[in-house]
Write an enzyme that holds these catalytic residues in place. Sequence first.
Site, PDB file in Angstrom:
ATOM      1  N   GLU A 230       0.822  -1.113  -0.108  1.00 57.92           N
ATOM      2  CA  GLU A 230      -0.093  -0.190   0.028  1.00 57.92           C
ATOM      3  C   GLU A 230       0.977   1.250   0.007  1.00 57.92           C
ATOM      4  O   GLU A 230       2.129   0.972  -0.272  1.00 57.92           O
ATOM      5  CB  GLU A 230      -1.059   0.068   1.071  1.00 57.92           C
TER       6      GLU A 230
ATOM      7  N   ARG B 129     -14.018  -6.104  -0.576  1.00 62.32           N
ATOM      8  CA  ARG B 129     -13.209  -6.407   0.105  1.00 62.32           C
ATOM      9  C   ARG B 129     -13.296  -6.907   1.353  1.00 62.32           C
ATOM     10  O   ARG B 129     -14.153  -6.434   2.118  1.00 62.32           O
ATOM     11  CB  ARG B 129     -11.899  -5.547   0.060  1.00 62.32           C
TER      12      ARG B 129
END
Length: 259
Positions: free
Chosen positions: A3, A249
């Site tokens: 990320e 998700r």
Amino acid sequence: VPEILEVEAARQVLEARALHRPIDSVFTPDTWFLKRGTTAEALRDALDGRQFVAARRRGKLMLVDVDDGGVLGLHLGMSGRVVVDGDAAGDPLVYASNRPEAAWHRFGLAFVDSGQFFLRDPRRLGGVELEPDESRLGPDALSLTRAQLDRALAARRAPVKAVLMDQARIAGLGNLLADEALWRAGIDPARPAVAVDANERAALHRAIRSTLRTLGRRGGSHTGDLPRSLDEPCPRDGAALRRTKVGGRTTYWCPAHQR
DNA sequence: GATGACCTGTGA
DNA sequence: TCACAGGTCATC
């Protein structure tokens, strides 16, 4: 999982070790990895004999400036890693192997000084492109202002977590960081973004900043306080955590204090 | 705005 | 043996 924190670490490695080194040749063993019409020939034309002069980043996209004004875009996907002169850069990835498998080198460069750069990506979800369009990305999460957060959430009926992960609205937050920030802010990830009031947005802005600062210091997106397991209780109040799907998700959250 | 596909290593 | 992980894109 790369990320924004892992991508920033990779960018720093490029900045420290890949700039101002004339490029001798370009390695493109995997055409799947070349995105948006980029070809091996175009990469050779753009990079052979040139050198990088800056390594920038917007969200999870790395932008490497070439000395003639060109820009090389690098994306780590979910298992990508930058390797310069043989060392894997950035923090160990939880879900990806760190073995130096040459078969995982999807793109690379040889420098004239005989050093090498590789983008190693077992799962091949990353990619390389020339002249990436930065305008497809929202403001960078690491420098996100309160006003930018307000703008990103405004009038969106999608779950607040989905908006946080929408790279066109805020660039850089992925599944783990979004869960951690919402947990810290005490906001139910499934709430419509538009229903998050001003006080909650202030708390969310602080939570995003503390999440990035703290997890950055600890070493990556996977070092959060929110357990990604139903076997552990909420560290804040001891309640049983829930696992649901939000924005497609897997989402861990605490029904006791996230509302 | 939501869903599935892409890809492949990992672990149950 | 197979579900799952997840960033991004195409498609519904």
